[in-house]
Design an enzyme around this catalytic site. Structure first.
Site, mmCIF file in Angstrom:
data_model
loop_
_atom_site.group_PDB
_atom_site.id
_atom_site.type_symbol
_atom_site.label_atom_id
_atom_site.label_comp_id
_atom_site.label_asym_id
_atom_site.label_seq_id
_atom_site.Cartn_x
_atom_site.Cartn_y
_atom_site.Cartn_z
ATOM 1 N N VAL A 129 0.831 -1.197 0.000
ATOM 2 C CA VAL A 129 0.000 0.000 0.000
ATOM 3 C C VAL A 129 0.871 1.255 0.000
ATOM 4 O O VAL A 129 0.589 2.225 -0.707
ATOM 5 C CB VAL A 129 -0.954 -0.003 1.207
ATOM 6 C CG1 VAL A 129 -1.611 1.365 1.402
ATOM 7 C CG2 VAL A 129 -2.024 -1.078 1.031
ATOM 8 N N GLU A 130 1.946 1.238 0.776
ATOM 9 C CA GLU A 130 2.778 2.432 0.923
ATOM 10 C C GLU A 130 3.564 2.771 -0.341
ATOM 11 O O GLU A 130 3.558 3.924 -0.781
ATOM 12 C CB GLU A 130 3.743 2.263 2.105
ATOM 13 C CG GLU A 130 3.068 2.244 3.458
ATOM 14 C CD GLU A 130 2.485 3.595 3.849
ATOM 15 O OE1 GLU A 130 2.921 4.623 3.285
ATOM 16 O OE2 GLU A 130 1.589 3.622 4.701
#
Length: 337
Positions: A129-130
Site C-alpha cells: 500500500v505504501e
C-alpha cells in the site's frame, strides 16, 4: 508555421508560463526569522553547527507542490468513497507484486513474524500500500518538504517542525547529508514510508549490516514494519476485522471512534451483529460509498494498531483486505509446488 518563428514563440511563452516541474517559490529558508530561530535551537539543544545548518537551509526554498499536496481535498466529507479508495490498492499489480515480494523475502518475513508476532501478509500489505514494494518511494527532497510544511503550513506546523528536528538528528546519526535524502511530499522515507520520528524510534537493522537503510534494504523495511506494529500493541494470532450487520441507528457507535471499547456482546445490544468471540472488544467501522449501501465491520485491536501507521479506517481496511488476498495467493502458490 515557420520553424524559426515557432521556436521563438515557444521561448517567449516559456518565459511567461511556469515550467511544469517548477516547485520552489520565495526566498531561501535561511532568510526566514523562524528558521533562523530553529537553527539556533538545534544548536543549543543538539549541538548542530549554526553556520553549517544555515548553509543547508540557504539551498532550499518553500516547495509549492508540497504545500498544495498537503491541503485537504476540496471534496465534501460525504463524498469520501470506500470503493474508490479500495480500487486504488486492491489491484492485480499489488497482489502479484506482493506475492513475488513474499517469495523473494520469505526468510526475512518468517523471521519478522517469529520475532515480532506479525504475520507476513500484513507486513507485505503495508509495504504494498505504501510504495508498491519499493517502486514509489517519493522524489521530494525531505529537508525541503519538511521545512515547507514546518514553516509554511500553520495548521500542522508544530508536528512538522518536530519531524524536521527528528530528520536532522536522523541524518546526522547515519552520517548522510540531509539534502541527499528523498521521500514523500510529507517527509516519509523509504520502502515502508516511515516519518523521521518513527524511523528513529522503531526502525531496526534487520539485515545485520550495522546500519538502518529503509530505502535500499527490504530486510530492514520488513523488520521495521513488524516492530512498529508490535510496539503499538499487535496481538499475535488475534483477528483484525469481521463484517457486521447493523439494525437501527449506528451514529453513536461511529462517533465513538475506531479504538475498540465495547465487547462484541455489548455491540449486539446496540443492534450490531458479527460472527466473533463475544468477549473480544471492537469498534464499529463504517465504509461509506456515495450511492451505495454502507459497509459495516467490527475492527478489533489489531485493526486499531494498523491505524497507528495511518490514522484512517479506509487505510487499515485496505491493508487488511490486501493482506487477505496476499495470504490466499501465497497459499495457492505453496500448495501447487
Amino acid at each position: 508555421m515557420n520553424k524559426r518563428f515557432a521556436t521563438l514563440l515557444v521561448g517567449l511563452l516559456g518565459g511567461l508560463l511556469p515550467h511544469p516541474g517548477y516547485s520552489q517559490q520565495g526566498p531561501a529558508f535561511s532568510q526566514d526569522p523562524e528558521v533562523r530561530a530553529f537553527i539556533v535551537a538545534m544548536h543549543e539543544q543538539h549541538g548542530f553547527d549554526i553556520a553549517h545548518l544555515t548553509r543547508q537551509f540557504a539551498s532550499i526554498r518553500p516547495n509549492t507542490v508540497v504545500l498544495r499536496a498537503i491541503r485537504p481535498a476540496a471534496v465534501p466529507e460525504q463524498q469520501r468513497s470506500w470503493q474508490r479508495y479500495r480500487e486504488r490498492f486492491l489491484t492485480s499489480t499489488r497482489v502479484d507484486g506482493g506475492r513475488a515480494f513474499w517469495q523473494r523475502h520469505a526468510v526475512d518475513l518468517q523471521r519478522a513474524a517469529a520475532t515480532y508476532g506479525v504475520p507476513p501478509e500484513v507486513i507485505v500489505a503495508i509495504i504494498g500500500v505504501e510504495t508498491v514494494y519499493g517502486q514509489n518511494m517519493g522524489s521530494f527532497g525531505v529537508l525541503e518538504a519538511l521545512a515547507s510544511l514546518a514553516f509554511q503550513y500553520p495548521p500542522r506546523a508544530d508536528f512538522f517542525r518536530s519531524e524536521l528536528e527528528q530528520f536532522l538528528l536522523l541524518a546526522r546519526e547515519n552520517g548522510v547529508s540531509p539534502l541527499s535524502i528523498k521521500g514523500s511530499y510529507a517527509g516519509a522515507i523509504g520502502i515502508p514510508q516511515f516519518m523521521p520520528s518513527s524511523q528513529r524510534r522503531f526502525a531496526v537493522d534487520f539485515d545485520g549490516d550495522d546500519r538502518i537503510d529503509l530505502r535500499n534494504s527490504s530486510s530492514d523495511a520488513i523488520g521495521s514494519v513488524a516492530r512498529f506494529l508490535q510496539q503499538h500493541g499487535w496481538q499475535q494470532g488475534a483477528p483484525i476485522a469481521v463484517p457486521a450487520t447493523v439494525t437501527g441507528d449506528p451514529a453513536a457507535l461511529i462517533a465513538a471512534g475506531i479504538k475498540p471499547a465495547l465487547s462484541v456482546q455489548e455491540m449486539a445490544a446496540y443492534g450490531v451483529h458479527a460472527v466473533a468471540d463475544a468477549e473480544r472488544t471492537a469498534a464499529l467501522i463504517d465504509l461509506v460509498t456515495p450511492g451505495m449501501a454502507t459497509e459495516y465491520w467490527l475492527g478489533f485491536d489489531n485493526f486499531y494498531v494498523i491505524t497507528r501507521y495511518n490514522r484512517s479506517s479506509f487505510y487499515a481496511m485496505a491493508v487488511f483486505q490486501l493482506a487477505e488476498s496476499l495470504r490466499e495467493a501465497h497459499a495457492r502458490v505453496t500448495t501447487s509446488r
